[in-house]
Write an enzyme that holds these catalytic residues in place. Structure first.
Site, PDB file in Angstrom:
ATOM      1  N   GLU A   1      40.231  27.759  43.853  1.00 46.41           N
ATOM      2  CA  GLU A   1      40.256  29.205  43.683  1.00 46.41           C
ATOM      3  C   GLU A   1      41.622  29.773  44.057  1.00 46.41           C
ATOM      4  O   GLU A   1      42.268  29.318  45.002  1.00 46.41           O
ATOM      5  CB  GLU A   1      39.144  29.847  44.510  1.00 46.41           C
ATOM      6  CG  GLU A   1      37.770  29.452  43.991  1.00 46.41           C
ATOM      7  CD  GLU A   1      36.623  30.149  44.707  1.00 46.41           C
ATOM      8  OE1 GLU A   1      35.542  30.233  44.107  1.00 46.41           O
ATOM      9  OE2 GLU A   1      36.795  30.599  45.850  1.00 46.41           O
TER      10      GLU A   1
ATOM     11  N   CYS B   1      39.577  36.553  52.841  1.00 51.18           N
ATOM     12  CA  CYS B   1      40.037  35.465  53.698  1.00 51.18           C
ATOM     13  C   CYS B   1      38.852  34.672  54.242  1.00 51.18           C
ATOM     14  O   CYS B   1      37.901  35.239  54.776  1.00 51.18           O
ATOM     15  CB  CYS B   1      40.854  36.037  54.858  1.00 51.18           C
ATOM     16  SG  CYS B   1      41.467  34.788  55.991  1.00 51.18           S
TER      17      CYS B   1
END
Length: 372
Positions: A91, A349
């Site tokens: 990703e 994150c």
């Protein structure tokens, strides 16, 4: 098997051309076509001799990872899942802001370091990414975004097409960059090369959990901005949540940070600190951080934990974040609190997981531990 030219920096491409009797300026031309023009079809490289184009068509390809799907967040953040073969996916995230466009790049399929609060670490580890797979993330993002109207977090309407949508790169995606050292350094060279993307060393950041010998090598080979995933102010806690600390404890890590600053393009280290409710977010932890880092010019980036299924951790309260931040600020530190971007598409994150065909056995070991 054809050679993927995305695997080369300019020096490597020049050497490959030289082995075929071609002059260095031809390598520069092709390098420009690939990275600046975004051209993959050698027939379209019109200022190159037809004989060379035919040779390249027989012996080479320009192949970035294929996009499996792309998501667009409500805040303008984009996430791509790239297919890197054999059931594996990585990703990559693009975060647009008014004054910059930051691309978060992956360096491995999975991660072997097992940080307990990170979704990627829960997926196990398969392999290092190739140079082409690392650079290919930037290649795809840069050239696909160039074809779209420029969008920012504040204005999602149509605008002028950006000449350079990606202005900053952070090696903070899936994997530990310094555990894939040679491929990452070669990829960084491409990103920095004026014949390719021409990014400033100050605008390219490598994040590490603390592989001390590799930090020293990076300082010598390709000093870019450095971020250290700290997440704990003492060895006892860091041993638990960032297990690499058992090999390279905090005293060694702080010494490596001081050495890195001799070569770094910035005069500070960024310490990233994911705040976990009731684990590392108390005032005493902030005071311990001050004592730990007093001899390291640094800034702190506080990151509220982004929940994912079965993580076992919770997001900190806003009041705990405020108190923690103010203790550091009162001690003279520059402190930023990372905005949570792209959490509606699992692009925030710690949420990147992709698809990992685990070869390390770590997933099954963890399942058995948790079942015990």
């Amino acid at each position: 098997m054809p050679q993927n030219l995305l695997d080369f920096d300019l020096a490597g491409l020049t050497a490959w051309f030289g082995e075929r009797g071609e002059k260095p300026f031809r390598a520069r031309q092709v390098f420009h076509w690939i990275h600046q023009a975004g051209v993959t079809d050698f027939a379209q490289m019109t200022d190159i001799a037809k004989s060379l184009r035919e040779k390249l068509q027989n012996e080479a390809v320009v192949q970035a990872p294929a996009i499996n799907f792309a998501h667009l967040s409500a805040d303008g953040t984009r996430k791509w899942l790239f297919d890197v073969g054999v059931g594996n996916g990585i990703e990559t995230v693009f975060i647009p802001e008014d004054d910059r466009g930051t691309l978060c790049v992956s360096s491995q399929v999975g991660c072997a370091l097992e940080c307990t609060f990170c979704s990627t670490g829960r997926q196990g580890f398969n392999r290092n990414l190739t140079v082409a797979e690392i650079v290919g993330q930037l290649w795809v993002a840069q050239h696909s975004l160039k074809r779209e109207p420029n969008r920012t977090a504040s204005d999602h309407g149509a605008g002028e097409i950006a000449e350079r949508p990606v202005t900053n790169v952070v090696m903070m995606g899936m994997g530990e960059p310094l555990a894939n050292f040679e491929n990452v350094v070669t990829a960084l060279g491409v990103m920095l090369d004026d014949h390719a993307y021409g990014l400033s060393r100050r605008r390219v950041t490598v994040s590490t959990s603390g592989l001390v010998p590799a930090m020293d090598r990076l300082a010598e080979r390709c000093p870019v901005a450095l971020a250290v995933s700290l997440h704990a102010p003492n060895d006892a806690l860091r041993d638990q949540i960032v297990p690499i600390n058992r090999k390279y404890p905090l005293a060694e890590l702080m010494a490596a940070c001081r050495r890195y600053l001799v070569h770094a393009p910035r005069d500070f280290i960024t310490f990233e600190y994911v705040m976990l409710a009731g684990v590392n977010d108390q005032p005493e932890h902030a005071r311990q951080l001050i004592a730990l880092t007093r001899d390291v010019p640094c800034k702190f980036n506080l990151i509220p934990f982004n929940p994912f299924p079965d993580s076992g951790y919770e997001k900190p309260r806003a009041e705990a974040m405020r108190v923690f931040r103010e203790i550091l600020q009162d001690a003279g530190y520059v402190v930023t609190t990372r905005k949570t971007r792209g959490d509606d598409i699992d692009a925030a994150c710690g949420q990147l997981a992709g698809r990992v065909a685990d070869r390390s056995g770590r997933v099954m070991k963890r399942v058995h531990r948790e079942a015990a």
